[in-house]
Design an enzyme around this catalytic site. Structure first.
Site, PDB file in Angstrom:
ATOM      1  N   LYS A   4      12.272 -51.965 -20.349  1.00  0.00           N
ATOM      2  CA  LYS A   4      10.935 -51.559 -19.888  1.00  0.00           C
ATOM      3  C   LYS A   4       9.911 -51.623 -21.023  1.00  0.00           C
ATOM      4  O   LYS A   4       8.814 -52.139 -20.836  1.00  0.00           O
ATOM      5  CB  LYS A   4      10.960 -50.129 -19.312  1.00  0.00           C
ATOM      6  CG  LYS A   4      11.834 -49.968 -18.082  1.00  0.00           C
ATOM      7  CD  LYS A   4      11.683 -48.594 -17.447  1.00  0.00           C
ATOM      8  CE  LYS A   4      12.104 -47.430 -18.330  1.00  0.00           C
ATOM      9  NZ  LYS A   4      13.541 -47.372 -18.623  1.00  0.00           N
TER      10      LYS A   4
ATOM     11  N   ARG B 288      10.197 -40.633 -12.941  1.00  0.00           N
ATOM     12  CA  ARG B 288      11.639 -40.719 -13.116  1.00  0.00           C
ATOM     13  C   ARG B 288      12.383 -39.832 -12.122  1.00  0.00           C
ATOM     14  O   ARG B 288      13.619 -39.805 -12.135  1.00  0.00           O
ATOM     15  CB  ARG B 288      12.004 -40.261 -14.532  1.00  0.00           C
ATOM     16  CG  ARG B 288      12.435 -41.397 -15.469  1.00  0.00           C
ATOM     17  CD  ARG B 288      12.651 -40.785 -16.816  1.00  0.00           C
ATOM     18  NE  ARG B 288      13.493 -41.534 -17.688  1.00  0.00           N
ATOM     19  CZ  ARG B 288      13.028 -42.249 -18.717  1.00  0.00           C
ATOM     20  NH1 ARG B 288      11.745 -42.345 -18.942  1.00  0.00           N
ATOM     21  NH2 ARG B 288      13.865 -42.854 -19.520  1.00  0.00           N
TER      22      ARG B 288
ATOM     23  N   ARG C  35      20.541 -51.375 -30.631  1.00  0.00           N
ATOM     24  CA  ARG C  35      19.091 -51.202 -30.765  1.00  0.00           C
ATOM     25  C   ARG C  35      18.747 -50.398 -32.023  1.00  0.00           C
ATOM     26  O   ARG C  35      19.371 -49.396 -32.326  1.00  0.00           O
ATOM     27  CB  ARG C  35      18.541 -50.483 -29.520  1.00  0.00           C
ATOM     28  CG  ARG C  35      17.055 -50.209 -29.617  1.00  0.00           C
ATOM     29  CD  ARG C  35      16.414 -50.120 -28.270  1.00  0.00           C
ATOM     30  NE  ARG C  35      16.614 -48.824 -27.618  1.00  0.00           N
ATOM     31  CZ  ARG C  35      16.047 -48.510 -26.445  1.00  0.00           C
ATOM     32  NH1 ARG C  35      15.280 -49.381 -25.818  1.00  0.00           N
ATOM     33  NH2 ARG C  35      16.268 -47.331 -25.907  1.00  0.00           N
TER      34      ARG C  35
ATOM     35  N   ARG D 142      17.904 -44.630 -32.617  1.00  0.00           N
ATOM     36  CA  ARG D 142      17.341 -43.451 -31.952  1.00  0.00           C
ATOM     37  C   ARG D 142      18.470 -42.482 -31.639  1.00  0.00           C
ATOM     38  O   ARG D 142      19.536 -42.909 -31.201  1.00  0.00           O
ATOM     39  CB  ARG D 142      16.670 -43.894 -30.641  1.00  0.00           C
ATOM     40  CG  ARG D 142      15.180 -43.789 -30.655  1.00  0.00           C
ATOM     41  CD  ARG D 142      14.577 -44.523 -29.501  1.00  0.00           C
ATOM     42  NE  ARG D 142      14.941 -43.958 -28.191  1.00  0.00           N
ATOM     43  CZ  ARG D 142      14.471 -44.425 -27.044  1.00  0.00           C
ATOM     44  NH1 ARG D 142      13.616 -45.436 -27.031  1.00  0.00           N
ATOM     45  NH2 ARG D 142      14.827 -43.895 -25.900  1.00  0.00           N
TER      46      ARG D 142
ATOM     47  N   ARG E  49      22.406 -40.326 -20.361  1.00  0.00           N
ATOM     48  CA  ARG E  49      21.108 -40.798 -19.846  1.00  0.00           C
ATOM     49  C   ARG E  49      21.321 -41.717 -18.638  1.00  0.00           C
ATOM     50  O   ARG E  49      20.561 -41.677 -17.682  1.00  0.00           O
ATOM     51  CB  ARG E  49      20.348 -41.561 -20.943  1.00  0.00           C
ATOM     52  CG  ARG E  49      19.842 -40.658 -22.035  1.00  0.00           C
ATOM     53  CD  ARG E  49      19.376 -41.448 -23.219  1.00  0.00           C
ATOM     54  NE  ARG E  49      18.206 -42.274 -22.949  1.00  0.00           N
ATOM     55  CZ  ARG E  49      17.832 -43.313 -23.683  1.00  0.00           C
ATOM     56  NH1 ARG E  49      18.549 -43.675 -24.733  1.00  0.00           N
ATOM     57  NH2 ARG E  49      16.762 -43.980 -23.386  1.00  0.00           N
TER      58      ARG E  49
END
Ligand code: AMP
Length: 216
Positions: free
Chosen positions: A13, A88, A127, A160, A171
């Site tokens: 996203k 969300r 990431r 992160r 998540r």
């Protein structure tokens, strides 16, 4: 143009939002970025949000909705915006409907970036994000020129906290239980468009742009 980007965590996203806001001169509004900015500055909101984010949970609706309402009322949102990471939950979607009604605007398209779980997990474990300018890299798919150093600003690249595998799996679970029902919600409103998120980011962006040209 008023756009919502939906998709599981790591569906791309943020990347798509960056590419799209270059083509459409509209602000990119990411609730995740707003929370991370507040966490970095140590604000009260940041402290509160981090209690949830660090555990892979959603920040409560009343906090998130208040932030979005303030942001969408700002002048730069008058000609459109791209929402990334909001709504969300179904509650947030209903809240957004009311807010948009107040503002006298309508969503043009809800783009769902559809990505299989194994691709999400591969993406997330690799990431890395620049601590300073927030540029996003991937150790395999988009490495920085020098390992651990941001190409753009020389900042330090870090993982992160909520991208660590255990938190990420939570998540993902949260996504399936709370966010995925939004696909039905927007399907009923006939606003939903699905795009394959497992391919090259530029290709995905061009597919999204074609959809937006059709609805715009
Ligand atoms: P993101 O960068 O969009 O993946 O967001 C990072 C984290 O911020 C999420 O895992 C949630 O904990 C929190 N967050 C972001 N957007 C929302 C939202 N709309 N509602 C609740 N929590 C959110």
């Amino acid at each position: 143009m008023y756009i919502i980007l939906l998709g599981a965590p790591a569906a791309g996203k943020g990347t798509q939002a960056e590419l799209l806001t270059k083509s459409y001169a509209i602000p990119h509004i990411s609730t995740g970025d707003i929370f991370r900015g507040n966490i970095a500055q140590g604000t009260l909101l940041g402290l509160k949000a981090n209690e949830y984010i660090s555990r892979g949970l959603l920040v409560p609706d009343e906090i998130t909705e208040g932030i979005v309402a303030d942001r969408l009322r700002q002048d730069d949102c008058r000609k459109g915006f791209l929402l990334d990471g909001f709504p969300r939950t179904v509650h947030q979607a209903e809240f957004l409907d009311g807010l948009l009604k107040d503002l006298g605007v309508e969503i043009d398209a809800v783009i769902n970036i559809d990505t299989p779980d194994h691709v999400l997990i591969e993406r997330i474990t690799g990431r890395r994000v620049c601590e300073s300018c927030k540029a996003v890299y991937h150790v395999k798919a988009k490495p920085s020129r020098t390992e651990g150093v941001c190409d753009k600003c020389g900042g330090k690249l870090v993982q992160r906290e909520d991208d660590k595998e255990e938190t990420f799996l939570k998540r993902l679970k949260t996504y399936y239980s709370q966010t995925k029902p939004l696909l039905d919600y927007y399907e009923k409103e006939r606003k939903l468009f699905n795009v394959d998120g497992s391919t090259d980011a530029e290709l995905t962006a061009s597919r999204i742009i074609r959809i937006l040209e059709d609805v715009g």
